[in-house]
Design a protein around this motif. Structure first.
Motif, short mmCIF file in Angstrom:
data_model
loop_
_atom_site.label_atom_id
_atom_site.label_comp_id
_atom_site.label_asym_id
_atom_site.label_seq_id
_atom_site.Cartn_x
_atom_site.Cartn_y
_atom_site.Cartn_z
N GLY A 48 154.02 -2.88 22.69
CA GLY A 48 153.23 -1.70 22.34
C GLY A 48 153.35 -0.55 23.32
N GLN A 49 154.33 -0.20 23.95
CA GLN A 49 154.85 0.75 24.69
C GLN A 49 156.10 1.36 24.48
OE1 GLN A 49 154.39 -1.79 28.39
NE2 GLN A 49 152.71 -0.22 28.98
N SER A 50 156.16 2.67 24.51
CA SER A 50 157.25 3.41 24.57
C SER A 50 157.75 3.65 25.96
CB SER A 50 157.10 4.70 23.81
OG SER A 50 156.18 5.63 24.59
N PHE A 51 158.76 4.26 26.28
CA PHE A 51 159.35 4.42 27.62
C PHE A 51 158.24 5.50 28.31
CE2 PHE A 51 163.46 4.50 25.48
CZ PHE A 51 163.83 3.28 25.69
N GLY A 52 157.78 6.39 27.69
CA GLY A 52 156.63 7.29 28.50
C GLY A 52 155.28 6.50 28.52
N LYS A 53 154.89 5.68 27.86
CA LYS A 53 153.86 4.90 27.67
C LYS A 53 153.84 3.92 29.09
CE LYS A 53 151.82 5.16 23.11
NZ LYS A 53 152.68 6.34 22.70
N LYS A 54 155.29 3.09 28.86
CA LYS A 54 155.28 2.23 30.14
C LYS A 54 155.28 2.77 31.58
CE LYS A 54 157.43 -1.94 31.54
NZ LYS A 54 156.49 -2.80 31.84
N LEU A 55 155.73 4.14 31.62
CA LEU A 55 155.94 4.56 32.68
C LEU A 55 154.41 5.23 33.26
CD1 LEU A 55 158.93 6.91 32.65
CD2 LEU A 55 158.62 5.08 34.11
N LEU A 56 153.55 5.40 32.41
CA LEU A 56 152.13 5.80 32.62
C LEU A 56 150.90 4.70 32.33
CD1 LEU A 56 151.91 9.22 30.58
CD2 LEU A 56 152.17 8.95 33.26
N GLY A 57 151.41 3.65 32.20
CA GLY A 57 150.50 2.37 32.36
C GLY A 57 149.62 2.43 31.07
#
Length: 185
Positions: free
Chosen positions: A89-98
């Protein structure tokens, strides 16, 4: 502003399930990070295949390298994003931002919810509507393809406005379509 979503305030969530919503600014930053990664990949792909084309000294090899410079980074980015969004449920950006996307029932929406309904379906519908309207007004496919996509711009402006509405739990049109929310992890 911290906004918590609990089963008492949002009846579609599972019993006793409480989450902290991702702020609009975190969601916007995640999109910007995704764009940055995409364009960085495109630049690196262009440099790599451009150098390869120069080394091969062939007009045909140059044309093939130009196609590969576009397709390889695009496919790598798209496949990576699809896998991450489907499984986590995470894109690259979502993963980096938690932050991550979950269903309003607390589950992982999977490929259908996070990729098809939130990303691909709106994109295809908007591009189709834009192209059809441009064809009606310009009646030439080449001119229609060059014209701006105002319907898409309007759609994403509405989504941006909705992102700051706390009464709707910062959900966008895509969130409503896929029955999802974005939370902090």
């Amino acid at each position: 502003m911290t906004d918590y979503l609990s089963s008492s305030s949002y009846s579609s969530l599972a019993d006793d399930y409480e989450v902290e919503l991702a702020s609009p600014w975190m969601r916007i930053a995640a999109v910007l990070i995704n764009w940055l990664i995409f364009y960085l990949g495109m630049i690196l792909g262009t440099l790599f295949f451009g150098l390869l084309a120069k080394m091969l000294h062939s007009a045909l090899a140059g044309k093939i390298c130009i196609i590969l410079a576009t397709l390889v980074p695009l496919l790598m980015y798209f496949i990576g994003q699809c896998i991450m969004m489907s499984t986590r449920g995470q894109s690259f950006g979502k993963k980096l931002l938690g932050i991550k996307v979950i269903g309003i029932d607390g589950s992982n929406p999977g490929f259908i919810g996070t990729v098809l309904l939130r990303e691909i379906l709106p994109f295809i519908v908007l591009i189709t509507i834009d192209l059809l309207l441009n064809l009606i007004f310009y009646q030439n496919i080449y001119t229609a393809l060059k014209k701006p996509n105002f319907i898409s711009l309007f759609f994403y402006a509405i989504c941006l406005f909705m992102l700051f509405r706390t009464t709707t739990y910062w959900r966008t049109l895509e969130d409503y379509l896929a029955k999802t929310i974005v939370i902090k992890i």
